[in-house]
Design a protein around this motif. Structure first.
Motif, PDB file in Angstrom:
ATOM      1  N   LYS A   1      41.567  29.389  29.789  1.00  0.00           N
ATOM      2  CA  LYS A   1      42.345  28.965  30.454  1.00  0.00           C
ATOM      3  C   LYS A   1      43.472  29.941  31.473  1.00  0.00           C
ATOM      4  N   ILE A   2      43.314  29.843  32.519  1.00  0.00           N
ATOM      5  CA  ILE A   2      44.498  30.755  33.324  1.00  0.00           C
ATOM      6  C   ILE A   2      45.242  30.374  33.666  1.00  0.00           C
ATOM      7  N   LYS A   3      46.801  30.348  32.889  1.00  0.00           N
ATOM      8  CA  LYS A   3      47.825  29.675  32.214  1.00  0.00           C
ATOM      9  C   LYS A   3      47.303  28.398  32.376  1.00  0.00           C
ATOM     10  N   ASP A   4      47.555  27.477  33.011  1.00  0.00           N
ATOM     11  CA  ASP A   4      47.324  25.922  32.799  1.00  0.00           C
ATOM     12  C   ASP A   4      45.936  25.590  32.859  1.00  0.00           C
TER      13      ASP A   4
ATOM     14  N   ILE B   1      34.464  30.996  42.555  1.00  0.00           N
ATOM     15  CA  ILE B   1      34.673  32.744  43.129  1.00  0.00           C
ATOM     16  C   ILE B   1      34.789  33.621  42.189  1.00  0.00           C
ATOM     17  N   THR B   2      34.353  35.353  42.714  1.00  0.00           N
ATOM     18  CA  THR B   2      33.536  35.953  42.679  1.00  0.00           C
ATOM     19  C   THR B   2      34.679  37.469  42.061  1.00  0.00           C
ATOM     20  N   VAL B   3      34.552  37.968  41.485  1.00  0.00           N
ATOM     21  CA  VAL B   3      35.662  39.139  41.099  1.00  0.00           C
ATOM     22  C   VAL B   3      34.087  40.615  41.302  1.00  0.00           C
ATOM     23  N   LEU B   4      34.335  41.081  41.885  1.00  0.00           N
ATOM     24  CA  LEU B   4      33.365  42.702  42.214  1.00  0.00           C
ATOM     25  C   LEU B   4      34.183  43.286  41.854  1.00  0.00           C
ATOM     26  N   THR B   5      33.187  43.977  40.736  1.00  0.00           N
ATOM     27  CA  THR B   5      34.191  44.993  40.149  1.00  0.00           C
ATOM     28  C   THR B   5      33.156  46.371  39.751  1.00  0.00           C
ATOM     29  N   ASP B   6      33.696  47.390  39.522  1.00  0.00           N
ATOM     30  CA  ASP B   6      32.860  48.459  39.607  1.00  0.00           C
ATOM     31  C   ASP B   6      31.972  48.908  38.508  1.00  0.00           C
ATOM     32  N   PRO B   7      30.220  48.964  39.117  1.00  0.00           N
ATOM     33  CA  PRO B   7      29.776  48.513  40.320  1.00  0.00           C
ATOM     34  C   PRO B   7      29.321  47.140  40.662  1.00  0.00           C
TER      35      PRO B   7
ATOM     36  N   ILE C   1      35.399  32.464  47.654  1.00  0.00           N
ATOM     37  CA  ILE C   1      36.279  33.557  47.672  1.00  0.00           C
ATOM     38  C   ILE C   1      35.897  34.402  46.801  1.00  0.00           C
ATOM     39  N   ILE C   2      35.580  35.660  48.067  1.00  0.00           N
ATOM     40  CA  ILE C   2      35.427  37.327  47.039  1.00  0.00           C
ATOM     41  C   ILE C   2      36.575  38.260  46.359  1.00  0.00           C
ATOM     42  N   ILE C   3      36.386  38.388  45.988  1.00  0.00           N
ATOM     43  CA  ILE C   3      37.778  39.691  44.982  1.00  0.00           C
ATOM     44  C   ILE C   3      36.917  40.320  44.318  1.00  0.00           C
ATOM     45  N   ALA C   4      37.871  41.658  44.666  1.00  0.00           N
ATOM     46  CA  ALA C   4      37.434  42.903  44.544  1.00  0.00           C
ATOM     47  C   ALA C   4      37.962  44.218  44.004  1.00  0.00           C
ATOM     48  N   GLU C   5      37.801  44.591  42.670  1.00  0.00           N
ATOM     49  CA  GLU C   5      38.549  45.837  42.190  1.00  0.00           C
ATOM     50  C   GLU C   5      38.965  46.669  42.899  1.00  0.00           C
ATOM     51  N   PRO C   6      39.850  47.770  43.339  1.00  0.00           N
ATOM     52  CA  PRO C   6      40.004  48.652  44.382  1.00  0.00           C
ATOM     53  C   PRO C   6      39.218  49.780  43.638  1.00  0.00           C
ATOM     54  N   LYS C   7      38.631  50.491  44.730  1.00  0.00           N
ATOM     55  CA  LYS C   7      37.561  51.523  45.333  1.00  0.00           C
ATOM     56  C   LYS C   7      36.182  51.524  44.271  1.00  0.00           C
ATOM     57  N   ALA C   8      35.992  49.757  43.955  1.00  0.00           N
ATOM     58  CA  ALA C   8      35.324  48.923  43.597  1.00  0.00           C
ATOM     59  C   ALA C   8      33.568  49.226  44.195  1.00  0.00           C
TER      60      ALA C   8
ATOM     61  N   LEU D   1      45.549  40.514  38.926  1.00  0.00           N
ATOM     62  CA  LEU D   1      44.208  40.013  39.146  1.00  0.00           C
ATOM     63  C   LEU D   1      43.877  38.381  38.520  1.00  0.00           C
ATOM     64  N   LYS D   2      44.773  39.164  37.402  1.00  0.00           N
ATOM     65  CA  LYS D   2      45.226  37.440  36.671  1.00  0.00           C
ATOM     66  C   LYS D   2      46.135  37.213  37.451  1.00  0.00           C
ATOM     67  N   GLN D   3      46.881  37.032  38.164  1.00  0.00           N
ATOM     68  CA  GLN D   3      47.756  36.543  38.680  1.00  0.00           C
ATOM     69  C   GLN D   3      47.474  35.788  40.526  1.00  0.00           C
ATOM     70  N   GLY D   4      46.665  36.827  40.623  1.00  0.00           N
ATOM     71  CA  GLY D   4      45.940  36.282  41.318  1.00  0.00           C
ATOM     72  C   GLY D   4      44.852  35.082  41.838  1.00  0.00           C
ATOM     73  N   ILE D   5      44.108  35.257  40.823  1.00  0.00           N
ATOM     74  CA  ILE D   5      43.425  34.461  40.708  1.00  0.00           C
ATOM     75  C   ILE D   5      44.372  32.628  40.607  1.00  0.00           C
ATOM     76  N   TYR D   6      44.700  32.574  39.402  1.00  0.00           N
ATOM     77  CA  TYR D   6      45.597  32.024  39.363  1.00  0.00           C
ATOM     78  C   TYR D   6      46.321  30.926  40.422  1.00  0.00           C
ATOM     79  N   ARG D   7      46.765  32.025  41.303  1.00  0.00           N
ATOM     80  CA  ARG D   7      47.789  31.410  43.109  1.00  0.00           C
ATOM     81  C   ARG D   7      46.744  30.895  43.724  1.00  0.00           C
ATOM     82  N   ILE D   8      45.603  31.440  43.494  1.00  0.00           N
ATOM     83  CA  ILE D   8      43.783  30.560  44.436  1.00  0.00           C
ATOM     84  C   ILE D   8      43.740  29.151  43.810  1.00  0.00           C
ATOM     85  N   LEU D   9      43.976  29.694  42.423  1.00  0.00           N
ATOM     86  CA  LEU D   9      42.649  28.592  42.248  1.00  0.00           C
ATOM     87  C   LEU D   9      44.255  27.009  42.369  1.00  0.00           C
TER      88      LEU D   9
END
Lengths: 320, 287
Positions: free
Chosen positions: B123-126, B204-210, B225-232, B275-283
């Motif tokens: 669960k991400i929040k609810d 939703i995908t989260v692309l992390t390094d690498p 929706i594609i999210i990435a972590e900084p500098k990944a 990240l968590k807040q961002g994903i939650y907001r999108i969802l």
């Protein structure tokens, strides 16, 4: 221009002489007839030596033999009225991946395939069969049309892989390939894939999600080229022969693993030794497979394709 | 112009990351100090850990363990692992510098994991989601039969239960030791994503390094929706391969998340703590 791989070199002088005789002398002359006869026998004997037991590495080399027929050769031999379509409507036309519509035994079909070159000039023009994102986006366009117009799709795989370059990355090579694979699962028309030469990695798979996946006997299909694999795992690009043994990219291995459905027999020594036999065998196999798929409703084809790829993978599962 | 001219801030090019070495490093390193793979600064490990595994100097996001990822994203104790009993098989009898079988046993012992993937429901929040998380420390998060199967099952679960699916990518690409089968996982996963998406369920995908190779070119870039972590580092071909092919130096920042954002390949870059807040907001916006 005939080209000989290192291990084929033994054949070269005899075949040269044979063409020479046939070209310049009268073969009905008993003197030359005798020579032709003895050379032919000689060649047959050497062929057995050379091609009798091919290693995976040799098969890899044969799969990219310069004299091997390429996509356009198959199109010219097996199809009529080929009408090539160009461009991805976004950036440019990729010459390494061609597509269009043609007629196969009277039926209108879409044809898509990687195109390599025969000589230095054509190889450069075709970028050695390594497509950019535009190529995959063009393939997607053609597949989309075929789907809407109810035309079966036939794809020919023959590429070392998608092109690794700055522009390709900037314009989304990964996205283009992923979209192509993804889109192929949505198609309501029969899709037949034929691996005719080198099946290299994601760049090959992008047009490889077929209801039937056929493969030429000496073609190879792998996650990475033997040289690439060697460069990463052995840190030595010259260890290709060892990597080829380890990767097992050959048609018989792939059939065992269930990755391909059928092997198309090649003439002894490989497709480059006799194009006509190769084309006849390919045509027969393609025709039979296409006929088998033609009557199946779109939803069923889609389901079949999904399940085919869904079942790929080898693992063990303990009780949870 | 004054006497002291303000020096233009120097942008240090990031060092090319050697995936194989990173894997080895991630697999064992236990020392007190670590070196940032991006800015080469020597950092106190504890401090980096407190900072959610982010380099305090250059903001590089280190690969995190799956446990840390789960604790960062999901509500406490809400994550239930699924399909944890699937194990890899050396069906090709593959041998490079070491047999694949031996490599597997060794890695399984050191990572206490069967393969490079943890997936489950949480669960991400609810909001209840299905998630697949790559474990980079297990053979570089490489995509083999097990990883492919687990991601596919999670996608099928999402399709059946009509719940969004998240994939956290961290992978060097396909697992060469499984030959053609690793390539086929790309199509298998993409097929499952097709089924999920055709029912209108968000992916939703989260692309992390690498995130590289076959993982980018299948589940990675297919995110709605594609999210990435900084500098990944994100790409199809690895930088070394590109450099060897084109025989040119690569531009600075090439294949980094910021580069992809600029070229329109991803939707956003979110730092780890948002990240968590961002994903939650999108969802919460799309569900």
């Amino acid at each position: 221009m005939r080209y000989y791989l290192d291990f084929e070199k033994k054949l070269e002088q005899y075949e040269r002489r044979l063409t020479e005789i046939k070209k310049f002398y009268d073969v009905n002359d008993p003197h030359y007839a005798k020579e032709v006869d003895s050379i032919t026998r000689r060649i047959a004997k050497i062929e057995k030596e050379v091609y009798g037991e091919l290693t995976n590495w040799q098969k890899s080399q044969i799969s990219r033999h310069l004299n091997r027929p390429h996509t356009l050769d198959y199109i010219n031999a097996l199809f009529t009225d080929f009408t090539e379509l160009h461009g991805d409507r976004r950036f440019k036309d990729d010459t390494a991946l061609i597509g269009g519509f043609a007629r196969f035994e009277g039926t209108g079909v879409a044809v898509i395939g990687h195109q390599k070159g025969k000589d230095v000039r054509e190889m450069a023009y075709r970028n050695f069969g390594m497509a950019h994102p535009e190529g995959y986006r063009k393939a997607l366009r053609v597949m989309d049309m075929a789907d809407r117009w109810g035309k079966p799709i036939i794809t020919f795989i023959d590429t070392p892989g998608a092109f690794p370059g700055i522009g390709a990355e900037e314009r989304g090579q990964a996205e283009a390939i992923a979209s192509c694979i993804f889109f192929m699962f949505s198609l309501n028309v029969p899709v037949i894939t034929i691996v005719i030469g080198e099946g290299g990695s994601g760049g090959a798979l992008a047009i490889g999600v077929g209801n039937r996946v056929l493969m030429l006997e000496h073609a190879t299909y792998s996650v990475i080229s033997p040289e690439g694999c060697a460069a990463i795992l052995w840190r030595d690009g010259t260890k290709g022969p060892i990597a080829a043994e380890a990767l097992k990219p050959t048609s018989d291995e792939l059939l065992k693993l269930g990755v391909i459905d059928e092997i198309i027999k090649e003439p002894f020594g490989g497709a480059h030794r006799n194009w006509d036999v190769t084309f006849t065998n390919t045509k027969d196999t393609l025709s039979r497979n296409l006929k088998a798929l033609m009557g199946i409703p779109g939803e069923e084809l889609k389901k079949q394709r999904y399940e085919k790829f869904r079942n790929m993978g080898i693992f063990e599962e303990g009780k949870s | 112009m004054g006497f002291f001219r303000k020096k233009e801030k120097e942008i240090k090019p990031h060092k090319q990351i050697d995936i194989q070495r990173e894997i080895k490093k991630a697999e064992k390193d236990e020392s007190l100090w670590i070196k940032c793979s991006s800015c080469q600064e020597l950092l106190y490990r504890k401090e980096v850990e407190r900072n959610l595994h982010v380099c305090p100097k250059c903001y590089y996001h280190f690969p995190v363990s799956t446990e840390t990822r789960i604790s960062l994203i999901f509500e406490k104790n809400s994550f239930v692992e699924l399909y944890g009993k699937i194990r890899p098989v050396d069906f090709l009898k593959f041998k490079d510098t070491k047999p694949y079988k031996a490599r597997l046993i060794e890695t399984q012992e050191s990572t206490k994991r069967l393969d490079a993937m943890v997936c489950g429901k949480g669960k991400i929040k609810d909001i209840e989601v299905y998630a697949a998380i790559f474990d980079f420390s297990f053979m570089g998060g490489s995509l083999g039969s097990v990883v492919g199967e687990k991601v596919t099952r999670i996608l099928e679960d999402g399709t059946r239960e009509k719940k969004p699916v998240l994939v956290f990518c961290a992978s060097g690409g396909a697992r060469m030791q499984e030959g053609i089968m690793s390539l086929m996982q790309m199509s298998k996963v993409s097929g499952a994503i097709y089924r999920l998406k055709s029912l209108g369920i968000p992916y939703i995908t989260v692309l992390t390094d690498p995130t590289l190779g076959g993982v980018t070119a299948s589940m990675g870039m297919l995110g709605d929706i594609i999210i990435a972590e900084p500098k990944a580092m994100i790409g199809f071909a690895g930088p070394r391969v590109i450099k060897d092919t084109i025989k040119e130096e690569l531009p600075s920042g090439f294949q980094r998340a910021e580069f992809l954002l600029e070229h329109g390949m991803i939707d956003m870059i979110l730092p780890r703590k948002e990240l968590k807040q961002g994903i939650y907001r999108i969802l919460s916006l799309i569900l």
